[in-house]
Design a protein around this motif. Structure first.
Motif, PDB file in Angstrom:
ATOM      1  N   LEU A 212      41.175  27.631  30.075  1.00  0.00           N
ATOM      2  CA  LEU A 212      41.232  27.081  28.722  1.00  0.00           C
ATOM      3  C   LEU A 212      41.247  28.201  27.686  1.00  0.00           C
ATOM      4  O   LEU A 212      42.096  28.224  26.793  1.00  0.00           O
ATOM      5  CB  LEU A 212      40.040  26.157  28.474  1.00  0.00           C
ATOM      6  N   LEU A 213      40.314  29.149  27.814  1.00  0.00           N
ATOM      7  CA  LEU A 213      40.264  30.252  26.852  1.00  0.00           C
ATOM      8  C   LEU A 213      41.550  31.067  26.882  1.00  0.00           C
ATOM      9  O   LEU A 213      42.093  31.427  25.834  1.00  0.00           O
ATOM     10  CB  LEU A 213      39.058  31.150  27.139  1.00  0.00           C
ATOM     11  N   GLN A 214      42.053  31.349  28.063  1.00  0.00           N
ATOM     12  CA  GLN A 214      43.281  32.143  28.174  1.00  0.00           C
ATOM     13  C   GLN A 214      44.491  31.394  27.629  1.00  0.00           C
ATOM     14  O   GLN A 214      45.425  32.017  27.124  1.00  0.00           O
ATOM     15  CB  GLN A 214      43.507  32.558  29.620  1.00  0.00           C
ATOM     16  N   SER A 215      44.455  30.076  27.690  1.00  0.00           N
ATOM     17  CA  SER A 215      45.598  29.286  27.212  1.00  0.00           C
ATOM     18  C   SER A 215      45.788  29.421  25.708  1.00  0.00           C
ATOM     19  O   SER A 215      46.884  29.177  25.194  1.00  0.00           O
ATOM     20  CB  SER A 215      45.418  27.807  27.583  1.00  0.00           C
ATOM     21  N   TYR A 216      44.758  29.826  24.982  1.00  0.00           N
ATOM     22  CA  TYR A 216      44.878  29.966  23.538  1.00  0.00           C
ATOM     23  C   TYR A 216      45.811  31.110  23.138  1.00  0.00           C
ATOM     24  O   TYR A 216      46.229  31.186  21.982  1.00  0.00           O
ATOM     25  CB  TYR A 216      43.515  30.158  22.885  1.00  0.00           C
ATOM     26  N   ALA A 217      46.154  31.959  24.079  1.00  0.00           N
ATOM     27  CA  ALA A 217      47.082  33.054  23.784  1.00  0.00           C
ATOM     28  C   ALA A 217      48.541  32.596  23.802  1.00  0.00           C
ATOM     29  O   ALA A 217      49.420  33.332  23.353  1.00  0.00           O
ATOM     30  CB  ALA A 217      46.887  34.197  24.790  1.00  0.00           C
ATOM     31  N   GLU A 218      48.801  31.396  24.292  1.00  0.00           N
ATOM     32  CA  GLU A 218      50.168  30.892  24.442  1.00  0.00           C
ATOM     33  C   GLU A 218      50.422  29.704  23.515  1.00  0.00           C
ATOM     34  O   GLU A 218      49.557  28.829  23.385  1.00  0.00           O
ATOM     35  CB  GLU A 218      50.417  30.456  25.885  1.00  0.00           C
ATOM     36  N   PRO A 219      51.589  29.639  22.895  1.00  0.00           N
ATOM     37  CA  PRO A 219      51.908  28.473  22.056  1.00  0.00           C
ATOM     38  C   PRO A 219      51.764  27.148  22.802  1.00  0.00           C
ATOM     39  O   PRO A 219      51.282  26.161  22.220  1.00  0.00           O
ATOM     40  CB  PRO A 219      53.360  28.721  21.633  1.00  0.00           C
ATOM     41  N   ALA A 220      52.131  27.124  24.074  1.00  0.00           N
ATOM     42  CA  ALA A 220      51.993  25.887  24.851  1.00  0.00           C
ATOM     43  C   ALA A 220      50.531  25.478  24.968  1.00  0.00           C
ATOM     44  O   ALA A 220      50.212  24.278  24.986  1.00  0.00           O
ATOM     45  CB  ALA A 220      52.602  26.062  26.240  1.00  0.00           C
ATOM     46  N   GLY A 221      49.635  26.442  25.042  1.00  0.00           N
ATOM     47  CA  GLY A 221      48.208  26.135  25.093  1.00  0.00           C
ATOM     48  C   GLY A 221      47.709  25.531  23.791  1.00  0.00           C
ATOM     49  O   GLY A 221      46.848  24.646  23.795  1.00  0.00           O
ATOM     50  N   ILE A 222      48.254  26.000  22.684  1.00  0.00           N
ATOM     51  CA  ILE A 222      47.872  25.449  21.383  1.00  0.00           C
ATOM     52  C   ILE A 222      48.427  24.035  21.239  1.00  0.00           C
ATOM     53  O   ILE A 222      47.728  23.127  20.782  1.00  0.00           O
ATOM     54  CB  ILE A 222      48.358  26.365  20.236  1.00  0.00           C
TER      55      ILE A 222
END
Length: 195
Positions: free
Chosen positions: A129-139
């Motif tokens: 979850l935390l790492q996903s914030y680095a990617e637009p898809a995660g946002i």
């Protein structure tokens, strides 16, 4: 602010990492059931949220949303702050981003008994979850999940659809905002230690 910003601030000032996340899950002011470091970190989380909501830079950022979607701007900006932080991580921390996410996930998973409800955080899931914030898809995914939890999801979806347009200004303002929040957090920690 969202998880990543809260965790960075807590780490910077030596506050409990799990408490930095628990601040979004615990209701009420009675924190007597928690160990003191966690309770203090929950209080710090709440203080950071209040300071952010009234900070002139955040108020200006909310004002850049058009009237209807403006209602959802604070939530959207909190998530975008994590994205802005993640994509320029080296500017804000000497710690490797992946290592920081894993270290925080371990702390949160170790304190999972303090989280209420059926979905307790686990190390791999919280790291991802935390790492996903680095990617637009995660946002995009984070904003969809928030909308899904609302009674009326569509207005939040509409408000967050253009989030990329807000990112440049938010990224430019983040160093000053974070600096102010870290300074306030440091003062809070000093006061908490003096009790």
């Amino acid at each position: 602010m969202n998880y990543l910003v809260h965790l960075l601030i807590a780490d910077r000032v030596g506050a409990d990492l799990a408490g930095a996340v628990l601040g979004d899950f615990v209701r009420g002011s009675d924190l007597a059931r928690f160990p003191q470091p966690i309770a203090d970190s929950i209080r710090l989380h709440r203080r950071i949220d209040a300071l952010t909501d009234h900070h002139p830079l955040r108020l200006a950022a909310v004002g850049r949303f058009i009237a209807g979607p403006r209602r959802y701007a604070p939530v959207i900006l909190d998530v975008l702050s994590d994205h802005a932080l993640a994509i320029e991580w080296a500017r804000y921390s000497a710690d490797d981003f992946t290592h920081f996410c894993e270290r925080c996930a371990i702390a949160v998973a170790d304190a999972s008994d303090w989280f209420e409800g059926p979905r307790k955080p686990d190390r791999p899931g919280f790291t991802a979850l935390l790492q996903s914030y680095a990617e637009p898809a995660g946002i995009d995914l984070a904003l969809r999940r928030i909308a899904h939890r609302l009674k009326r999801a569509q207005p939040m979806r509409d408000a967050s659809a253009g989030w990329r347009a807000h990112l440049p200004a938010l990224s430019a303002e983040l160093p000053e905002l974070l600096g102010d929040l870290i300074a306030a957090a440091s003062r809070f920690q000093t006061q908490a230690a003096g009790r």
